[in-house]
Design a protein around this motif. Structure first.
Motif, PDB file in Angstrom:
ATOM      1  N   UNK A   4       0.541  -1.023   0.017  1.00  0.00           N
ATOM      2  CA  UNK A   4      -0.022  -0.117   0.134  1.00  0.00           C
ATOM      3  C   UNK A   4       0.862   1.342  -0.051  1.00  0.00           C
ATOM      4  N   UNK A  34      10.628 -10.863   0.618  1.00  0.00           N
ATOM      5  CA  UNK A  34       9.615 -10.268   1.499  1.00  0.00           C
ATOM      6  C   UNK A  34       9.570 -11.025   2.836  1.00  0.00           C
ATOM      7  N   UNK A  40      -1.419  -7.970  13.707  1.00  0.00           N
ATOM      8  CA  UNK A  40      -2.003  -6.909  14.582  1.00  0.00           C
ATOM      9  C   UNK A  40      -2.646  -7.326  15.881  1.00  0.00           C
ATOM     10  N   UNK A  42      -5.234  -6.254  17.254  1.00  0.00           N
ATOM     11  CA  UNK A  42      -6.554  -6.249  17.186  1.00  0.00           C
ATOM     12  C   UNK A  42      -7.277  -7.537  16.756  1.00  0.00           C
ATOM     13  N   UNK A  43      -8.537  -7.841  17.317  1.00  0.00           N
ATOM     14  CA  UNK A  43      -9.025  -8.943  16.785  1.00  0.00           C
ATOM     15  C   UNK A  43      -9.141  -9.406  15.450  1.00  0.00           C
ATOM     16  N   UNK A  44      -8.818 -10.533  14.744  1.00  0.00           N
ATOM     17  CA  UNK A  44      -9.260 -10.885  13.412  1.00  0.00           C
ATOM     18  C   UNK A  44      -8.080  -9.986  12.454  1.00  0.00           C
ATOM     19  N   UNK A  45      -7.300  -9.215  13.187  1.00  0.00           N
ATOM     20  CA  UNK A  45      -6.310  -8.476  12.226  1.00  0.00           C
ATOM     21  C   UNK A  45      -5.476  -9.675  11.293  1.00  0.00           C
ATOM     22  N   UNK A  46      -4.911  -9.130   9.942  1.00  0.00           N
ATOM     23  CA  UNK A  46      -4.186  -9.972   9.392  1.00  0.00           C
ATOM     24  C   UNK A  46      -2.762  -9.532   9.261  1.00  0.00           C
ATOM     25  N   UNK A  47      -2.001 -10.426   9.125  1.00  0.00           N
ATOM     26  CA  UNK A  47      -0.477  -9.915   9.153  1.00  0.00           C
ATOM     27  C   UNK A  47      -0.159  -9.162   7.722  1.00  0.00           C
ATOM     28  N   UNK A  48       0.668  -8.165   7.746  1.00  0.00           N
ATOM     29  CA  UNK A  48       0.879  -7.530   6.688  1.00  0.00           C
ATOM     30  C   UNK A  48       2.328  -7.935   6.121  1.00  0.00           C
ATOM     31  N   UNK A  49       2.591  -7.804   4.865  1.00  0.00           N
ATOM     32  CA  UNK A  49       3.781  -8.479   4.102  1.00  0.00           C
ATOM     33  C   UNK A  49       4.807  -7.111   3.872  1.00  0.00           C
TER      34      UNK A  49
ATOM     35  N   UNK B   1     -14.964  -3.130  13.057  1.00  0.00           N
ATOM     36  CA  UNK B   1     -13.999  -3.622  11.991  1.00  0.00           C
ATOM     37  C   UNK B   1     -14.629  -4.582  10.988  1.00  0.00           C
ATOM     38  N   UNK B   8     -11.752 -14.810   2.763  1.00  0.00           N
ATOM     39  CA  UNK B   8     -10.580 -15.712   2.880  1.00  0.00           C
ATOM     40  C   UNK B   8     -11.139 -17.076   2.779  1.00  0.00           C
ATOM     41  N   UNK B  22       0.946 -14.887  -0.731  1.00  0.00           N
ATOM     42  CA  UNK B  22       1.621 -13.686  -1.427  1.00  0.00           C
ATOM     43  C   UNK B  22       0.538 -12.575  -1.985  1.00  0.00           C
ATOM     44  N   UNK B  25      -3.840 -12.678   1.192  1.00  0.00           N
ATOM     45  CA  UNK B  25      -3.717 -11.977   2.517  1.00  0.00           C
ATOM     46  C   UNK B  25      -3.151 -10.779   2.773  1.00  0.00           C
ATOM     47  N   UNK B  26      -2.031 -10.378   1.710  1.00  0.00           N
ATOM     48  CA  UNK B  26      -1.618  -8.928   1.871  1.00  0.00           C
ATOM     49  C   UNK B  26      -2.680  -8.014   1.456  1.00  0.00           C
ATOM     50  N   UNK B  28      -6.059  -8.414   1.465  1.00  0.00           N
ATOM     51  CA  UNK B  28      -7.197  -8.123   2.420  1.00  0.00           C
ATOM     52  C   UNK B  28      -6.571  -7.637   3.996  1.00  0.00           C
ATOM     53  N   UNK B  29      -5.271  -7.585   3.864  1.00  0.00           N
ATOM     54  CA  UNK B  29      -4.748  -6.874   5.255  1.00  0.00           C
ATOM     55  C   UNK B  29      -4.666  -5.461   5.050  1.00  0.00           C
ATOM     56  N   UNK B  30      -4.422  -5.017   3.794  1.00  0.00           N
ATOM     57  CA  UNK B  30      -4.601  -3.676   3.554  1.00  0.00           C
ATOM     58  C   UNK B  30      -5.973  -3.199   3.582  1.00  0.00           C
ATOM     59  N   UNK B  32      -8.291  -4.399   5.515  1.00  0.00           N
ATOM     60  CA  UNK B  32      -8.722  -4.147   6.889  1.00  0.00           C
ATOM     61  C   UNK B  32      -7.931  -3.041   7.624  1.00  0.00           C
ATOM     62  N   UNK B  36     -10.015   0.460   9.155  1.00  0.00           N
ATOM     63  CA  UNK B  36      -9.838   0.984  10.636  1.00  0.00           C
ATOM     64  C   UNK B  36      -9.455   2.259  10.528  1.00  0.00           C
TER      65      UNK B  36
END
Lengths: 77, 344
Positions: A4, A34, A40, A42-49, B1, B8, B22, B25-26, B28-30, B32, B36
């Protein structure tokens, strides 16, 4: 950098739909690497790359910059 | 949220582990993260815009990745070759059958012209029906896993691209040539020839139709509310009811033709969704065949309901129905078939 952040830094040249596909292909070729951050708190947060260039990627980028500099005047003619 | 859990779950049924890690998930993470931040700012419209933009980018990324996977060398196994062969055969047979009626009674010279002009007109119908037939016939035992996705993906993408190219370039020219040839036949037979001042909807490409729709600013005029009690702007642009109806019809045809071009993609998604939920081959085939018949019926329902609905809704109704049914099947499949990843 995160995907992003790359989109924001490119000022519209990179699109959300293509940035991760492109980053994936660059990683396959060895230009970048990468790593996944922890999710994170917060509940349900996804890990970023996070993405960073490799030594090969930096050399390719420099070579491409030189090629562009040399070709630009020729195309301008 | 906002929760992207359901996306997923569905994506995990279709995508491999590497693609999930790759790509899915990236993104969807963005989504979220941006959601927020939008929630913290307290702006409702920003939240909606963030979700819309995020999901649009997600769909675009998956589509581009699918094309890249297909282009980078797909190995065709026996079931894939069978599916491709049956699809191609059904496509050719159906195109021939649909192109035949105008050729009956024509001279040999005219027959060649009419055949040339009528084939592109049948392509948009032949592609999705041929693909559905090929999927049904190629659905062999022991091949009900995610590997099926790769087999139908190439056909779905190829069918969609061919349909779009036909609708944009071939169909308008073929329709115009067909009309001119038929008029010449009528003139030779001494019968009155219809006089058309301008090219009709069938003689226009997708981009020309979109430009016409934009010129008529139909978007502002065709909501159901506007039709019942038109605003002063709408009344000024379309002073008579027939003009408003013509503008609505134009927009409906544009959306319908675009949706028909994407029918192959929709059927591809449906086939994978059915395979994801049903392990038994014959049951999966029967379910897919039944859903396909409902899908074809849906096009007629959408056409009949067009006056009562907005043109965009009625144009995209069948494909939207397929997407919803596919999403439900993919979600159910995560419970019914946990072995979908490993099945070949």
């Amino acid at each position: 950098m995160y995907g992003l952040e790359l989109v924001a830094a490119s000022r519209g040249e990179l699109k959300r739909g293509t940035v991760y596909v492109t980053l994936g292909r660059m990683e396959e070729k060895g230009y970048i690497r990468s790593r996944q951050e922890d999710a994170p708190s917060s509940a349900g947060g996804l890990p970023r790359r996070v993405y960073e260039p490799t030594a090969l990627g930096r050399r390719v980028c420099e070579a491409w910059g030189l090629v562009r500099q040399r070709l630009a005047p020729r195309f301008a003619r | 949220m906002t929760s992207t859990r359901w996306i997923r779950v569905i994506a995990a049924r279709i995508c491999g582990a590497a693609t999930m890690e790759r790509l899915v998930v990236p993104i969807l993470a963005d989504i979220e993260l941006e959601y927020r931040n939008a929630v913290r700012s307290g702006r409702v419209r920003l939240r909606r815009w963030v979700l819309l933009r995020g999901y649009a980018g997600f769909c675009a990324a998956l589509t581009i990745h699918a094309v890249y996977v297909c282009a980078s060398g797909l190995r065709l196994d026996e079931p894939a070759k069978r599916t491709t062969a049956f699809s191609a055969g059904a496509f050719v047979a159906l195109t021939f059958a649909l192109s035949l009626p105008p050729l009956i009674g024509a001279s040999s010279f005219q027959r060649a012209h009419l055949a040339l002009y009528s084939v592109p007109q049948t392509v948009l119908l032949s592609i999705p029906i041929g693909l559905a037939f090929g999927i049904l016939c190629g659905w062999a035992s022991g091949t009900n896993g995610r590997a099926m996705l790769r087999r139908v993906l190439v056909l779905g993408i190829a069918g969609t691209l061919i349909a779009l190219a036909t609708a944009e370039w071939l169909l308008p020219a073929a329709s115009q040539g067909f009309r001119a040839t038929v008029n010449r036949r009528l003139a030779e037979a001494g019968r009155p020839v219809p006089r058309f001042a301008t090219r009709g909807i069938a003689e226009r490409s997708l981009s020309e139709l979109a430009a016409l729709v934009g010129k008529a600013t139909v978007r502002r005029a065709v909501s159901t509310t506007e039709r019942k009690s038109p605003s002063p702007v709408t009344r000024k642009r379309f002073p008579t009811a027939p003009e408003l109806m013509a503008a609505e019809h134009l927009q409906f045809r544009l959306h319908q033709r675009l949706a028909l071009c994407l029918a192959a993609a929709a059927l591809t998604v449906l086939a994978v969704a059915v395979a994801s939920a049903i392990a038994r081959r014959n049951l999966a085939r029967a379910l897919f065949a039944g859903l396909f018949v409902l899908y074809v019926f849906g096009w007629y329902v959408a056409e009949a309901a067009a006056p009562a609905l907005s043109p965009a809704v009625s144009g995209w109704l069948p494909n939207a129905g397929v997407v919803v049914v596919s999403a439900v099947l993919l979600t159910i499949g995560s419970v019914l078939r946990p072995d979908f990843d490993r099945a070949r």
